[in-house]
Design a protein around this motif. Structure first.
Motif, PDB file in Angstrom:
ATOM      1  N   ALA A 288      39.703  71.921  66.220  1.00  0.00           N
ATOM      2  CA  ALA A 288      39.427  70.886  65.223  1.00  0.00           C
ATOM      3  C   ALA A 288      37.922  70.685  65.072  1.00  0.00           C
ATOM      4  N   VAL A 289      37.203  70.715  66.186  1.00  0.00           N
ATOM      5  CA  VAL A 289      35.749  70.532  66.128  1.00  0.00           C
ATOM      6  C   VAL A 289      35.100  71.704  65.373  1.00  0.00           C
ATOM      7  N   ILE A 290      35.548  72.905  65.667  1.00  0.00           N
ATOM      8  CA  ILE A 290      34.969  74.081  65.002  1.00  0.00           C
ATOM      9  C   ILE A 290      35.258  74.056  63.502  1.00  0.00           C
ATOM     10  N   SER A 291      36.516  73.669  63.147  1.00  0.00           N
ATOM     11  CA  SER A 291      36.938  73.760  61.738  1.00  0.00           C
ATOM     12  C   SER A 291      36.682  72.496  60.934  1.00  0.00           C
ATOM     13  N   GLY A 292      36.504  71.372  61.614  1.00  0.00           N
ATOM     14  CA  GLY A 292      36.381  70.102  60.899  1.00  0.00           C
ATOM     15  C   GLY A 292      37.690  69.688  60.252  1.00  0.00           C
ATOM     16  N   ALA A 293      38.819  70.178  60.778  1.00  0.00           N
ATOM     17  CA  ALA A 293      40.141  69.839  60.221  1.00  0.00           C
ATOM     18  C   ALA A 293      40.880  68.896  61.177  1.00  0.00           C
ATOM     19  N   PRO A 294      41.681  67.973  60.614  1.00  0.00           N
ATOM     20  CA  PRO A 294      42.400  67.024  61.481  1.00  0.00           C
ATOM     21  C   PRO A 294      43.590  67.657  62.205  1.00  0.00           C
ATOM     22  N   ILE A 295      43.998  67.003  63.284  1.00  0.00           N
ATOM     23  CA  ILE A 295      45.180  67.476  64.036  1.00  0.00           C
ATOM     24  C   ILE A 295      46.265  66.413  63.958  1.00  0.00           C
ATOM     25  N   LYS A 296      47.443  66.815  63.521  1.00  0.00           N
ATOM     26  CA  LYS A 296      48.603  65.912  63.555  1.00  0.00           C
ATOM     27  C   LYS A 296      49.466  66.330  64.737  1.00  0.00           C
TER      28      LYS A 296
END
Ligand code: ATP
Ligand code: MG
Length: 184
Positions: A154-162
């Protein structure tokens, strides 16, 4: 979508597709492992569950090819059925290392979990697969490692985790959570 073996990713995604089809919506699901296996078959691998036994360097090459195939897909929504890490003989190694993330550019992560006891029994009851049978303590260790490694993604991609809990016999409930988290 990531989750440890036997947590129910493939079953869950099958249900997601069925529900969306009933609503006249379409979504494409690809299994990262199947894409890797399609390439590995030409190199003498005959069981999908033998991929994780290849030297890590070989698995890395296959990962890159699979990632490029996914990046080339024209579908509007693609859900990837994959693992946050692979239990290889050299240790846990990432299913989504930085170079793969840079190729597929994920917009969202769904991290599937379930009670360790349920995962353990799903693994031993499923005769369609050659999963490693490990102890309950190891299932717990894998769940812990999964949260760590997906946070890094998530940190690398800047995408959220559900986080989605796939409760025993409650696959529809989990499928709804996936659909809602992706706004489908
Ligand atoms: P892998 O990473 O090894 O491919 P997976 O996460 O895709 O594993 P599945 O093959 O979908 O796991 O599911 C493993 C087993 O658990 C199957 O036998 C499936 O029917 C069962 N299962 C999955 N979800 C549930 C649930 N909510 N309740 C009961 N059984 C379930
Ligand atoms: Mg699966």
């Amino acid at each position: 979508m990531v989750g440890i073996p036997g947590v129910g990713k493939t079953s869950l995604l099958k249900r997601v597709v069925e529900i969306l089809t009933e609503r006249n919506k379409t979504v494409s699901v690809v299994s990262f492992g199947t894409l890797m296996f399609d390439v590995a078959k030409d190199n003498g691998i005959s069981d999908r569950d033998d991929l994780r036994k290849l030297p890590v360097i070989e698995q890395q090459k296959l990962q890159k090819i699979a990632a490029e195939k996914i990046a080339g897909m024209a579908d509007q929504v693609v859900i990837i059925d994959t693992h946050a890490f692979i239990n290889s003989s050299e240790g846990y190694y990432p299913g989504l290392p930085e170079h793969v993330l840079k190729i597929i550019k994920p917009t969202n992560f769904v991290s599937v979990s379930a009670k360790p006891e349920e995962i353990y029994s799903r693994r031993i009851k499923d005769f369609t697969r050659n999963r490693d049978t490990i102890t309950l303590a190891n299932v717990k260790k894998e769940l812990d490692f999964q949260s760590g490694i997906i946070s890094a993604c998530a940190v690398i991609s800047g995408a959220p985790i559900k986080y989605v809990l796939n409760r025993e016999g409650k696959i529809d409930e989990a499928a709804d959570k996936v659909i809602n988290s992706l706004g489908l």
